[in-house]
Each structure stands twice: as structure tokens, then as C-alpha cells.
Design a protein around this motif. Structure first.
Motif, PDB file in Angstrom:
ATOM      1  N   SER A 182     114.365 -29.767 -39.530  1.00 59.10           N
ATOM      2  CA  SER A 182     115.244 -30.924 -39.638  1.00 59.10           C
ATOM      3  C   SER A 182     116.531 -30.469 -40.318  1.00 59.10           C
ATOM      4  O   SER A 182     116.484 -29.867 -41.385  1.00 59.10           O
ATOM      5  N   THR A 187     118.505 -34.115 -34.681  1.00 60.20           N
ATOM      6  CA  THR A 187     118.448 -33.375 -35.948  1.00 60.20           C
ATOM      7  C   THR A 187     117.069 -32.844 -36.294  1.00 60.20           C
ATOM      8  O   THR A 187     116.942 -32.027 -37.205  1.00 60.20           O
ATOM      9  N   THR A 188     116.043 -33.287 -35.618  1.00 64.38           N
ATOM     10  CA  THR A 188     114.686 -32.798 -35.868  1.00 64.38           C
ATOM     11  C   THR A 188     114.132 -32.228 -34.566  1.00 64.38           C
ATOM     12  O   THR A 188     114.151 -32.898 -33.535  1.00 64.38           O
TER      13      THR A 188
END
Length: 101
Positions: A15, A27-28
Motif C-alpha cells: 500500500s 494504491t493497494t
């Protein structure tokens, strides 16, 4: 922060802050997803794909070991802010043994 980098494997999840995003649109993401998108979208040549896959033949010069033949490849590595506890391996082993019983 310590300097003990560890290779991240395909199933591990990363992340990052939105401002640090590259390659992946969220983002992850899993390490394998990042490397696959990097290979597919940003490194077009077959040789570049080898750097991300099985690696390329090389020689490495180390001060105390001289020249060594082998392979080199691109990988994601992680350095934790806090070092792992030496007891973590023991705890993991105990947990695995308890799961088998």
C-alpha cells in the motif's frame, strides 16, 4: 529504520500513498500485479521481460568474494521501519504446529 531489505513475493500486498503511485492505478496491490503490469506496459522488449522474469546471466564483483557468475533480475524489496523480532520465527513455528494438531 534498519537496512535489512527483504524480497517481496508475488502474493504480498503493498500500500502506497496516492502521490507515489506508478504502474498500478490504485494504491493497494499485490507485488505480482505490480511486476506483471511493469513487464506488460512499461518494458516492451523481450530482454527487458527477462530482467523481470527468470533474470539475465551476469557476473557480479563483490569485495570479499571476487567475480561470481549467476543471474540478476528486478524484484521489489522491502525494508521495515522496525526490525523483525528474532522470536517471530519461533512464534510462527509454534503457530503452525498448533494448527496441525
Amino acid at each position: 529504520m534498519n537496512d535489512q531489505f527483504q524480497v517481496l513475493f508475488d502474493a504480498e500486498v503493498i500500500s502506497v500513498k496516492e502521490s507515489d503511485q506508478i504502474v498500478v492505478s490504485h494504491t493497494t496491490f499485490k507485488t505480482g500485479e505490480f511486476l506483471e503490469l511493469l513487464k506488460r506496459n512499461h518494458l516492451y522488449s523481450d530482454k527487458a521481460k527477462e530482467w523481470l522474469g527468470k533474470g539475465v546471466s551476469c557476473e557480479v564483483l563483490s569485495p570479499s568474494k571476487g567475480w561470481r557468475r549467476g543471474k540478476v533480475k528486478i524484484a521489489l524489496i522491502f525494508c521495515p521501519d522496525e526490525p523483525d523480532s528474532p522470536l517471530d520465527d519461533i512464534r510462527q513455528q509454534i503457530s503452525e504446529e498448533g494448527d496441525r494438531d
